[in-house]
Scaffold this motif. Sequence first.
Motif, PDB file in Angstrom:
ATOM      1  N   UNK A 187      39.271  29.783  25.580  1.00  0.00           N
ATOM      2  CA  UNK A 187      38.466  30.582  26.506  1.00  0.00           C
ATOM      3  C   UNK A 187      38.940  32.028  26.546  1.00  0.00           C
ATOM      4  N   UNK A 188      40.245  32.213  26.519  1.00  0.00           N
ATOM      5  CA  UNK A 188      40.779  33.574  26.560  1.00  0.00           C
ATOM      6  C   UNK A 188      40.471  34.326  25.271  1.00  0.00           C
ATOM      7  N   UNK A 189      40.515  33.609  24.135  1.00  0.00           N
ATOM      8  CA  UNK A 189      40.133  34.270  22.881  1.00  0.00           C
ATOM      9  C   UNK A 189      38.663  34.677  22.939  1.00  0.00           C
ATOM     10  N   UNK A 190      37.862  33.852  23.557  1.00  0.00           N
ATOM     11  CA  UNK A 190      36.421  34.112  23.621  1.00  0.00           C
ATOM     12  C   UNK A 190      36.108  35.279  24.556  1.00  0.00           C
ATOM     13  N   UNK A 191      36.718  35.290  25.755  1.00  0.00           N
ATOM     14  CA  UNK A 191      36.351  36.292  26.771  1.00  0.00           C
ATOM     15  C   UNK A 191      37.308  37.470  26.844  1.00  0.00           C
ATOM     16  N   UNK A 192      38.507  37.347  26.265  1.00  0.00           N
ATOM     17  CA  UNK A 192      39.518  38.373  26.500  1.00  0.00           C
ATOM     18  C   UNK A 192      40.121  38.212  27.885  1.00  0.00           C
ATOM     19  N   UNK A 193      40.861  39.243  28.325  1.00  0.00           N
ATOM     20  CA  UNK A 193      41.607  39.112  29.587  1.00  0.00           C
ATOM     21  C   UNK A 193      40.786  39.410  30.833  1.00  0.00           C
ATOM     22  N   UNK A 194      39.689  40.174  30.663  1.00  0.00           N
ATOM     23  CA  UNK A 194      38.907  40.513  31.853  1.00  0.00           C
ATOM     24  C   UNK A 194      37.975  39.370  32.197  1.00  0.00           C
ATOM     25  N   UNK A 252      48.727  36.624  27.089  1.00  0.00           N
ATOM     26  CA  UNK A 252      49.596  37.439  26.232  1.00  0.00           C
ATOM     27  C   UNK A 252      49.178  37.379  24.772  1.00  0.00           C
ATOM     28  N   UNK A 253      48.468  36.326  24.433  1.00  0.00           N
ATOM     29  CA  UNK A 253      48.039  36.150  23.035  1.00  0.00           C
ATOM     30  C   UNK A 253      46.824  36.995  22.681  1.00  0.00           C
ATOM     31  N   UNK A 254      46.076  37.416  23.709  1.00  0.00           N
ATOM     32  CA  UNK A 254      44.845  38.159  23.397  1.00  0.00           C
ATOM     33  C   UNK A 254      45.006  39.618  23.777  1.00  0.00           C
ATOM     34  N   UNK A 255      44.278  40.463  23.099  1.00  0.00           N
ATOM     35  CA  UNK A 255      44.341  41.898  23.385  1.00  0.00           C
ATOM     36  C   UNK A 255      43.698  42.150  24.750  1.00  0.00           C
ATOM     37  N   UNK A 256      44.134  43.188  25.437  1.00  0.00           N
ATOM     38  CA  UNK A 256      43.640  43.453  26.794  1.00  0.00           C
ATOM     39  C   UNK A 256      42.125  43.701  26.804  1.00  0.00           C
TER      40      UNK A 256
END
Lengths: 368, 368
Positions: free
Chosen positions: A325-332, A364-368
């Motif tokens: 999910x975090x890879x898909x959406x990023x941090x925001x 931490x694994x995905x770009x901001x």
Amino acid sequence: MNALVAVYRLHAPAADVRERAEAIALEQTVELPRAAVTDPFVEREILGRVRDVRPEPGGTHLAEIAYPLACFGDDPLLLLGVLFGNTSLQPDVELVDLELPAGAARVFGGPRHGIAGIRELAGVRDRALTAAALKPMGLSPEALADFAATFARAGIDLVKDDQGLVDQETCRFEARVRAVTRALDRVADETGRRPVYTPYLAGSPRELPARIELLARLGIRAVMVSPMLAGVGLLADLAREGRLVILAHPSWGGAGRVAPELLLGRLFRLLGADASIFPHAGGRFAWREETCRAIADRLREPWHGLAPALPVPAGGMTLDRIPELLRFYGRDVMLLVGGSLYLAEDRLEERARAFVRAVTEASEEVSP
Amino acid sequence: MNALVAVYRLHAPAADVRERAEAIALEQTVELPRAAVTDPFVEREILGRVRDVRPEPGGTHLAEIAYPLACFGDDPLLLLGVLFGNTSLQPDVELVDLELPAGAARVFGGPRHGIAGIRELAGVRDRALTAAALKPMGLSPEALADFAATFARAGIDLVKDDQGLVDQETCRFEARVRAVTRALDRVADETGRRPVYTPYLAGSPRELPARIELLARLGIRAVMVSPMLAGVGLLADLAREGRLVILAHPSWGGAGRVAPELLLGRLFRLLGADASIFPHAGGRFAWREETCRAIADRLREPWHGLAPALPVPAGGMTLDRIPELLRFYGRDVMLLVGGSLYLAEDRLEERARAFVRAVTEASEEVSP
């Protein structure tokens, strides 16, 4: 451009689509045959105009219709009415998109807090946010407050009421928000941390003012609303008042013939939602990833200087899907995990902690 | 039966339908996996239960799900939320019907005036009623008041605002209702007859109270509301207050996956609509006669002692169709003719008189 442009998908024979589009332009503005429109102001400043009709792959057509801004002014009900009021009753028409001039977007104002405001309120700078829901309906205020305290100790950022909680005999609104507030105060005294409590604010026009006043008295800073049940006017009122962070709930929003990215993404943002909940692909709802991507884009992309709103994918997410999910959406993004936490029963706090940890690590694994 | 029973159409493979129905029963009540529901009260008094799943011709299935009354109590938002809140987001599920115990129906109360109250207010005993709309948006209050006076002189029974009129700069709510009221007073002085003026009451919770108060001050006895835009709570509030006759408008009501006879017929009646507007077959809307028949049935049929509500077919009716419409609906109907009157331009009064005459004559041809 001094008009709103709406895009409709027409499921009609190619020979008919121009006429169908002209009929929509009339229906959504004057509701009169063209020949009965004789007033010059109405012709110039009110009448919808077909700008384009073009074929799509698959045999449908897209029709672009321009509506002068005088049709709706600053009124959210009129905005939705002009976009799709009566035409929602046509089985062969979908509302798929809209664009409007920056000035008109500023009239509605968009999110007053947006992603930045939610981050500030939650005290979370750059990782993805976590949310949990108080449920199910039928439990007492005290039982729900216990869950809230558990989520707070686990470090969840936002704790919201379930949309099944309004003001039932089993759990009155006032008793619930007071009990949850007290419980969160106690945890804050112990731990120094306090999640953003987000009660579900629903009710009729007669019931709402007292509920809104109670929230102010208790210092509550965020609410969840269902614009399609409580009325889009409530969303716009709260945004204009500006005090509360608003989480939009999609109940009755799957109108079937309104594109989800338009309603839950663009329209809710335009009217002031700071965050919007929607089902992520692969959970309990048969939604496609591209729909979820489009909703997140409509909520966050630059648009007439309106603040970006926070996507809140939900609907059967499990902890093992967090990195994906975090890879898909990023941090925001705010991840809302409901049922899979409650399955833990007496290990609820532990499971909630694991949720928080997984989101922190995956961030931490995905770009901001 | 101490539960509401909702009927859903499932577009899913036969092997999956039982599981899909169980998932809906959970989704619409506890929003939790079944294993996470452990509280005995919640299990007994809240949890939805699948009562039946049966195949239909064509390969779809109908699922009946019972929801305990404690899920929604007397709250219209919860009622709609429990019926179809999140499940509205499932592309393969339609909400097609509901039944509930008489006691629960009385809690919502249905039409407070109904057909009998509208007939009394309009002073029309046994013929079908006539209605016309003030339009288009963009005209001044005075121009719309002139139309109202013309319709009044022609003997129209009910004159309503178009749903495109709320509170625009070109036509403020207060200025409009005052101007129309004055115009109708003048005609009443001349002719002794006065149509029921039915303003469109829309707005946000903040805007509504002043508008409702103004209507009371002016002695206005009827309003039109759009429950799907203003919120179902407004409809229920007005019905509970009981002073105003309520005409429900279907804007945004064509949700695509809610049966029209359920939403515009049964649900709007249950929440207190005295009359409900819907498109008749063969006008501008591609609706089938059987849908219109079902809406009229749901509005008028005996149902738990609730007052019958008046069907208001509209959407591109023309004068030559009046005998056919009266044969179809009988006399307990209000015919709403809009655009085809306005095409008459400076012969508007004459055309409106012809409308009234045609309805009077056709009423005599059909049994009461």
